[in-house]
Write a protein that holds these residues in place. Structure first.
Motif, PDB file in Angstrom:
ATOM      1  N   SER A  51       0.822  -1.205   0.000  1.00 29.93           N
ATOM      2  CA  SER A  51       0.000   0.000   0.000  1.00 29.93           C
ATOM      3  C   SER A  51       0.855   1.254   0.000  1.00 29.93           C
ATOM      4  CB  SER A  51      -0.907   0.010   1.229  1.00 29.93           C
ATOM      5  OG  SER A  51      -0.112  -0.049   2.400  1.00 29.93           O
TER       6      SER A  51
ATOM      7  N   TYR B 147       4.832   9.260  -4.297  1.00 29.24           N
ATOM      8  CA  TYR B 147       3.878   8.947  -5.363  1.00 29.24           C
ATOM      9  C   TYR B 147       3.907   9.984  -6.476  1.00 29.24           C
ATOM     10  CZ  TYR B 147      -0.555   7.284  -7.292  1.00 29.24           C
ATOM     11  OH  TYR B 147      -1.509   6.770  -8.109  1.00 29.24           O
TER      12      TYR B 147
ATOM     13  N   ARG C  79       2.259   4.702 -14.296  1.00 30.81           N
ATOM     14  CA  ARG C  79       1.055   4.342 -13.544  1.00 30.81           C
ATOM     15  C   ARG C  79       1.450   3.363 -12.438  1.00 30.81           C
ATOM     16  NH1 ARG C  79      -4.371   2.443 -14.788  1.00 30.81           N
ATOM     17  NH2 ARG C  79      -5.270   1.987 -12.734  1.00 30.81           N
TER      18      ARG C  79
ATOM     19  N   ARG D  55       0.232   1.092  -9.597  1.00 29.31           N
ATOM     20  CA  ARG D  55      -0.944   0.418  -9.032  1.00 29.31           C
ATOM     21  C   ARG D  55      -0.546  -0.131  -7.673  1.00 29.31           C
ATOM     22  NH1 ARG D  55      -4.996  -1.918 -12.219  1.00 29.31           N
ATOM     23  NH2 ARG D  55      -5.102  -1.154 -14.361  1.00 29.31           N
ATOM     24  N   LEU D  56      -0.974   0.548  -6.631  1.00 24.78           N
ATOM     25  CA  LEU D  56      -0.619   0.132  -5.277  1.00 24.78           C
ATOM     26  C   LEU D  56      -1.668  -0.810  -4.699  1.00 24.78           C
ATOM     27  CD1 LEU D  56       0.611   3.476  -3.677  1.00 24.78           C
ATOM     28  CD2 LEU D  56       1.992   1.492  -4.260  1.00 24.78           C
TER      29      LEU D  56
ATOM     30  N   GLN E 234      -2.166  -3.927  -5.049  1.00 23.89           N
ATOM     31  CA  GLN E 234      -2.798  -4.835  -6.015  1.00 23.89           C
ATOM     32  C   GLN E 234      -1.944  -6.082  -6.197  1.00 23.89           C
ATOM     33  OE1 GLN E 234      -4.204  -2.605  -9.503  1.00 23.89           O
ATOM     34  NE2 GLN E 234      -3.906  -0.760  -8.280  1.00 23.89           N
TER      35      GLN E 234
ATOM     36  N   LYS F 141      -5.770  -9.919  -8.458  1.00 26.08           N
ATOM     37  CA  LYS F 141      -6.618 -10.614  -7.493  1.00 26.08           C
ATOM     38  C   LYS F 141      -7.962  -9.915  -7.285  1.00 26.08           C
ATOM     39  CE  LYS F 141      -5.198 -13.995  -4.375  1.00 26.08           C
ATOM     40  NZ  LYS F 141      -3.959 -14.560  -3.864  1.00 26.08           N
ATOM     41  N   HIS F 142      -7.983  -8.616  -7.460  1.00 27.68           N
ATOM     42  CA  HIS F 142      -9.256  -7.911  -7.300  1.00 27.68           C
ATOM     43  C   HIS F 142     -10.111  -8.009  -8.554  1.00 27.68           C
ATOM     44  CE1 HIS F 142      -6.595  -4.665  -8.912  1.00 27.68           C
ATOM     45  NE2 HIS F 142      -7.647  -4.424  -9.643  1.00 27.68           N
ATOM     46  N   MET F 143      -9.764  -8.930  -9.425  1.00 28.19           N
ATOM     47  CA  MET F 143     -10.566  -9.259 -10.602  1.00 28.19           C
ATOM     48  C   MET F 143     -10.500  -8.178 -11.681  1.00 28.19           C
ATOM     49  SD  MET F 143     -11.750 -12.243  -9.840  1.00 28.19           S
ATOM     50  CE  MET F 143     -13.137 -12.651 -10.885  1.00 28.19           C
ATOM     51  N   GLU F 144      -9.269  -7.895 -12.072  1.00 34.56           N
ATOM     52  CA  GLU F 144      -9.058  -6.986 -13.197  1.00 34.56           C
ATOM     53  C   GLU F 144      -7.963  -7.580 -14.065  1.00 34.56           C
ATOM     54  OE1 GLU F 144      -7.720  -3.103 -12.065  1.00 34.56           O
ATOM     55  OE2 GLU F 144      -7.725  -2.326 -14.125  1.00 34.56           O
TER      56      GLU F 144
ATOM     57  N   ASN G  60     -14.400  -6.940  -3.752  1.00 34.64           N
ATOM     58  CA  ASN G  60     -13.112  -7.523  -4.156  1.00 34.64           C
ATOM     59  C   ASN G  60     -13.257  -8.911  -4.767  1.00 34.64           C
ATOM     60  OD1 ASN G  60     -13.735  -8.936  -1.899  1.00 34.64           O
ATOM     61  ND2 ASN G  60     -11.810  -8.558  -0.810  1.00 34.64           N
TER      62      ASN G  60
ATOM     63  N   PRO H 203     -15.828  -9.713  -7.497  1.00 30.32           N
ATOM     64  CA  PRO H 203     -16.959  -9.640  -8.441  1.00 30.32           C
ATOM     65  C   PRO H 203     -17.038 -10.931  -9.242  1.00 30.32           C
ATOM     66  CG  PRO H 203     -15.122  -8.344  -9.249  1.00 30.32           C
ATOM     67  CD  PRO H 203     -14.732  -8.819  -7.886  1.00 30.32           C
TER      68      PRO H 203
ATOM     69  N   SER I 122     -11.671  -1.423 -12.967  1.00 29.41           N
ATOM     70  CA  SER I 122     -11.839  -1.828 -11.570  1.00 29.41           C
ATOM     71  C   SER I 122     -11.386  -0.689 -10.667  1.00 29.41           C
ATOM     72  CB  SER I 122     -10.993  -3.071 -11.280  1.00 29.41           C
ATOM     73  OG  SER I 122     -10.919  -3.276  -9.892  1.00 29.41           O
TER      74      SER I 122
ATOM     75  N   ALA J 288     -10.389  -0.840  -7.690  1.00 25.07           N
ATOM     76  CA  ALA J 288      -9.204  -1.211  -6.913  1.00 25.07           C
ATOM     77  C   ALA J 288      -7.923  -0.927  -7.695  1.00 25.07           C
ATOM     78  CB  ALA J 288      -9.263  -2.681  -6.524  1.00 25.07           C
ATOM     79  N   GLY J 289      -8.046  -0.801  -8.998  1.00 21.43           N
ATOM     80  CA  GLY J 289      -6.886  -0.481  -9.825  1.00 21.43           C
ATOM     81  C   GLY J 289      -6.477   0.975  -9.738  1.00 21.43           C
ATOM     82  N   TRP J 290      -7.286   1.783  -9.072  1.00 27.06           N
ATOM     83  CA  TRP J 290      -7.010   3.224  -9.023  1.00 27.06           C
ATOM     84  C   TRP J 290      -6.706   3.712  -7.608  1.00 27.06           C
ATOM     85  CZ3 TRP J 290      -6.091   5.673 -13.391  1.00 27.06           C
ATOM     86  CH2 TRP J 290      -6.581   5.114 -14.582  1.00 27.06           C
ATOM     87  N   LEU J 291      -6.367   2.781  -6.736  1.00 28.23           N
ATOM     88  CA  LEU J 291      -6.040   3.190  -5.369  1.00 28.23           C
ATOM     89  C   LEU J 291      -4.786   4.049  -5.356  1.00 28.23           C
ATOM     90  CD1 LEU J 291      -6.605  -0.180  -3.486  1.00 28.23           C
ATOM     91  CD2 LEU J 291      -8.086   1.814  -3.506  1.00 28.23           C
ATOM     92  N   GLU J 292      -4.805   5.037  -4.504  1.00 32.25           N
ATOM     93  CA  GLU J 292      -3.641   5.907  -4.372  1.00 32.25           C
ATOM     94  C   GLU J 292      -3.270   5.997  -2.901  1.00 32.25           C
ATOM     95  OE1 GLU J 292      -3.914   9.688  -6.216  1.00 32.25           O
ATOM     96  OE2 GLU J 292      -4.323   8.869  -8.197  1.00 32.25           O
ATOM     97  N   PRO J 293      -2.028   6.405  -2.610  1.00 33.17           N
ATOM     98  CA  PRO J 293      -1.662   6.570  -1.199  1.00 33.17           C
ATOM     99  C   PRO J 293      -2.618   7.560  -0.537  1.00 33.17           C
ATOM    100  CG  PRO J 293       0.262   6.789  -2.605  1.00 33.17           C
ATOM    101  CD  PRO J 293      -0.915   6.733  -3.512  1.00 33.17           C
TER     102      PRO J 293
ATOM    103  N   ARG K  47      -9.588  -5.594   9.278  1.00 32.60           N
ATOM    104  CA  ARG K  47      -8.927  -4.816  10.333  1.00 32.60           C
ATOM    105  C   ARG K  47      -9.128  -3.338  10.037  1.00 32.60           C
ATOM    106  NH1 ARG K  47      -3.732  -2.945  11.000  1.00 32.60           N
ATOM    107  NH2 ARG K  47      -3.123  -3.843   9.016  1.00 32.60           N
TER     108      ARG K  47
END
Lengths: 339, 586
Positions: A39, A66, A75, A77-78, A80, A95-98, B98, B100, B109, B111-116, B193
């Motif tokens: 993360s 970042y 790009r 991707r954190l 993931q 794993k998150h289905m992408e 998480n 689908p 997705s 989740a592919g765009w998560l940032e700090p 958590r």
């Protein structure tokens, strides 16, 4: 290269970042993606113990914020995780289905803590410290607890033990001779290591093995084969590292302990390279593979893998640093040959 | 007690239960004693496909705006939710599916765009919904369960709220919703958590079960019903249609008449007819429909027939942006029509004011025999607020017609020139109370007359009504710095909440800033505004239109420099934008 090339790098450590920089420098228009299961962005893993002690802040851990990735149009991707790879279709399954398609791929996933078969029965009771997320999650527990058992022998365990002692904790370590990593210690050197630890107030146990670990309230009751029966607040395991390649298995990419690559760091697929701790590199002179470890080696390999991916034909030098420091001992080792 | 003040967004595709999940959450939080404001957005096509966002602000203190940025994003649909990430605050929480049922294409997705700085919680929404109810329809309830578990909400209290909400539905519907919620709650409690810092009170002390949770459209409809509305004629148009839907059910129950007409011209025609016949009547529309009605607005003024038109503004001109917010119909409300045509314009600033405004509109229309435009907007129409049930209107608001006395009927003059501009009005059929009624200029008996003197006298009479109305309108709301200060923020309609919030924040930072808003814009309480403006060096007018329609209206009244903040983003005005402008001016 056509402009629509998509270079994907799995892993955001030194190998991955140097690979990305090399690709960007050579191909300003390419799409570059780094996939990281962490993360946090690129950070100094060896400073985690300082972070836990409160002597280093998050920004002190950070190698590259970042914003730098954004500036370089990389790009990132954190958080993931790669589930699997199909190198024939050139698709990564997250794993998150992408799905993510690539034209060229560099795998630089590093290594993660190893669980020896002898501790597999109670592995759920063992803590490991490998990542920033681990550290973040464990800080409250480490601060709170007083007595620690460290199953160890690898180079990281010594650093962790030193951290615990600095924090005023009571530490017992059970040295696993088979866990000495990344090398096997000679008997006299092992003796010196034990003495050094004892001098620091660490209770050192050797030539023994854990028989059982049972949770008892908040604590853990430990019984060894030689009859030690003691309770500890926390039990940690540092039994060496293994290359992170689980997601590769079954993909068709050749693996052994690590990802098998030639001396150009290319796998058995033309568009897939591996670098850093996850790679097992062929040495034509020895006609065998060697596993690499270490930050600097990873940087060298990340750069070289990217150069070769772009069309160079550079050969990796199979003679990385041989001097490691363990408990004050400078050890000259050629560990990779016998790993 | 927790001082929590958070914005939750639930984003999904039309038909995924996004809006209903938002409503369930808002209702529960209101019951638990929190102040809430919700604002939903949905596609122009209304049903089928497209992005929906249920946006709710939940706070222990009074909520004036829905908030520009979110603290929590619940993603029921990944590809739609990605575009909501830019409004997720630093350390904002993302709840997403998480697991689908199939792989998303690249970049689709969330989740592919998560940032700090984002705090993601992956929950197998789809899997858990199927486990709970045999199908994935309950994903929204699973997500609410996850939300509740993460943020310290009592499972039992929430379930009771869901049961109350679905009380009239079949038992299987109630069970499926509850089971899905519980599945999401338990899974999250056991597997996640928590690393964010948001927590609600586990045992709130200020539980309120009897609050209304309504949007501005519903408040208008309720106000109109309470004020004795007899006829509503309308033609569906976003964002006003909900008024029509409610009244189509509720008005007949009270012996009233509901009509869906063939177009807006017919609607206002029916309203005029009912008003002429002595009944309280109203229509509702949006900008394009209001344009069609504008010919009749002049007749209402000239023939002195009571009429109320609700105009819920949306993005324009023309059919414009049906599901986007704007405050750009002020000019047409004030001036749309031929001739010197004084009309009353009431622009409530909040959902609870929508109720009061509807009562006031029907009262003024009847008493002053004139046109009243109730000017709301997309945000108010759709903004959901919890409020205590309003008390019934003062009886004086319910029967306001000034009828002629016996003596007056001996020589009845329907358009008698009077000091206050109000002429005694008979209801058709009143013996001795017959009169001419026309759109032509007329004498006191209603007969067409075009001479200079009559037209002058009649014009003056019609305008004199406004002088009287001014005496009965609510006082403007003035907040913030009470002494001589730097910036006075003068706002109208739904932007007033953002202005007031910005002023509160500015005052907390030590700035000398005040806020002024009036629910009634025509006639306008100019004296009060002048007194307010005299206390400040600069006046700032924030409004959601490009040309500064309200600023143009007040600039001649104000003796201070008038700065403007004009935006046409399609979104409600945000306090952050006003505060930023205040700082720039300062």
């Amino acid at each position: 290269m056509p402009k629509n090339d998509h270079y994907v790098i799995i892993g955001n450590g030194p190998a991955g970042n140097l690979a990305a920089d090399t690709l960007r420098d050579s191909d300003p228009d390419a799409r570059i993606t780094i996939v990281s299961n962490e993360s946090m962005t690129y950070y100094y893993r060896h400073k985690l113990t300082e972070f836990i002690k409160g002597k280093a802040r998050e920004e002190d851990l950070t190698v590259r914020p970042y914003s730098v990735y954004k500036d370089k149009n990389i790009r990132l991707r954190l958080g993931q995780q790669v589930d699997k790879i199909d190198p024939n279709k050139k698709i990564i399954y997250l794993k998150h289905m992408e799905t993510v398609s690539y034209t060229k791929l560099i795998i630089a996933t590093g290594a993660s803590p190893r669980a020896l078969p002898s501790v597999s029965n109670f592995s759920k009771c063992l803590n490991v410290l490998s990542t920033y997320s681990d550290a973040l999650a464990q800080i409250p527990m480490i601060n709170k607890n007083k007595t620690f058992l460290v199953l160890g022998g690898d180079i990281i365990s010594f650093k962790f033990i030193r951290m615990l002692k600095d924090m005023g904790k009571e530490v017992t370590t059970l040295l696993y001779s088979e866990a000495f990593w990344p090398f096997s210690l000679e008997a006299d050197m092992a003796q010196q290591v034990k003495k050094s630890l004892s001098d620091k107030g660490v209770t050192v146990i050797s030539d023994d093995h854990i028989k059982s670990v049972k949770k008892s309230g908040e604590a853990f009751d430990i019984v060894t084969e030689k009859g030690l029966n003691q309770s500890f607040d926390s039990v940690y395991s540092f039994l060496g590292m293994i290359p992170n390649i689980r997601f590769i298995l079954g993909s068709g990419i050749d693996t052994d302990r690590g990802i098998l690559v030639d001396d150009h760091l290319k796998t058995n697929f033309d568009d897939v390279y591996a670098a850093g701790d996850c790679a097992q590199i062929y040495n034509p002179d020895m006609k065998s593979y060697w596993l690499s470890i270490g930050w600097n080696n990873a940087k060298i390999q990340g750069t070289l893998a990217a150069q070769n991916l772009l069309g160079a034909h550079k050969v990796i030098n199979p003679a990385p640093q041989k001097i490691l420091e363990v408990e004050g001992l400078k050890i000259n080792t050629s560990w990779w040959e016998s790993f | 007690m927790s001082d929590i003040d958070i914005v939750v967004e639930i984003c999904g595709s039309a038909g995924e239960g996004t809006i209903s999940a938002g409503e369930i959450l808002s209702r529960f939080m209101s019951e638990e004693g929190y102040d809430i404001m919700s604002f939903d957005s949905y596609p122009a096509e209304i049903r089928g496909f497209g992005k929906c966002v249920a946006h709710s602000r939940i706070s222990r203190t009074r909520v004036l705006t829905p908030g520009k940025y979110s603290d929590v994003l619940i993603a029921l649909n990944d590809s739609h939710s990605i575009s909501q990430l830019p409004v997720l605050k630093e350390q904002g929480v993302l709840i997403y599916d998480n697991k689908p049922p199939k792989y998303h294409d690249e970049d689709k997705s969330i989740a592919g765009w998560l940032e700090p700085g984002m705090i993601p919680y992956g929950i197998p929404l789809n899997e858990l919904a199927i486990k709970a109810a045999g199908n994935a329809r309950g994903r929204n309830m699973v997500a609410l369960g996850a939300f509740a578990a993460l943020f310290g909400i009592s499972q039992d209290a929430f379930i009771q709220s869901v049961k109350r909400r679905y009380g009239k539905k079949k038992q299987v519907v109630i069970d499926n919703n509850v089971d899905s919620f519980v599945e999401g709650f338990n899974w999250t409690r056991d597997n996640v958590r928590k690393i964010d810092f948001h927590l609600f009170d586990s045992s709130p002390s200020d539980v309120k079960r009897d609050q209304l949770i309504i949007n501005g459209n519903e408040a208008v409809a309720r106000g109109a019903l309470a004020a004795g509305l007899h006829l509503y004629a309308g033609y569906p148009i976003t964002p006003a249609t909900k008024i029509m839907e409610i009244l189509s059910k509720e008005l007949p129950k009270k012996g009233g008449v509901f009509l869906q007409t063939e177009d807006e011209i017919s609607s206002i025609g029916h309203v005029m007819g009912a008003g002429f016949a002595g009944k309280r009547a109203m229509t509702g529309t949006s900008g394009p429909g209001f344009c069609l009605m504008s010919e009749f607005t002049g007749l209402s003024v000239m023939a002195e027939v009571p009429a109320v038109i609700v105009n819920s503004q949306r993005g324009g001109p023309s059919t414009g942006l049906p599901t986007k917010h704007e405050q750009s119909d002020l000019n047409i409300a004030l001036f749309g029509g031929s001739g010197d045509s004084p009309r009353v314009v009431i622009a409530p600033t909040s959902v609870d004011q929508c109720y009061q405004a509807a009562v006031l509109a029907l009262y003024i229309a009847e008493k002053y025999q004139t046109l009243v435009i109730l000017l709301i907007d997309f945000f108010l129409s759709n903004s959901i607020k919890n409020l205590d049930p309003p008390p019934p209107p003062d009886p004086r608001y319910l029967n306001a017609n000034i009828a002629p006395g016996k003596d007056e009927l001996k020589d009845y003059k329907r358009y008698q020139i009077t000091e206050n501009g109000i002429s005694p009005r008979t209801i058709p059929g009143t013996p001795g109370g017959m009169f001419f009624s026309t759109g032509l200029e007329h004498d006191e008996r209603g007969k067409p007359v075009y001479d200079t003197k009559t037209h002058t006298l009649m014009t003056e009479k019609r305008f004199r009504k406004h002088r009287e109305i001014l005496k009965e309108i609510p006082e403007p709301r003035i907040t913030g710095w009470e002494g001589q200060g730097d910036i006075g923020v003068v706002s109208w309609g739904s932007s007033a909440g953002a202005a007031e919030e910005a002023v509160i924040l500015a005052c907390e930072k030590g700035l000398k800033v005040g806020s002024f808003s009036s629910m009634v814009l025509s006639p306008f309480p100019a004296n009060a505004l002048v007194r307010f403006c005299d206390r400040f060096k600069t006046i700032l007018v924030p409004e959601m239109n490009y040309s500064g329609q309200f600023a143009n209206m007040i600039a001649p009244i104000v003796t201070r420099p008038v700065m403007r903040l004009n935006m046409v983003t399609g979104l409600p005005m945000a306090s952050e934008d006003i505060l930023k402008k205040i700082k720039e001016i300062k």
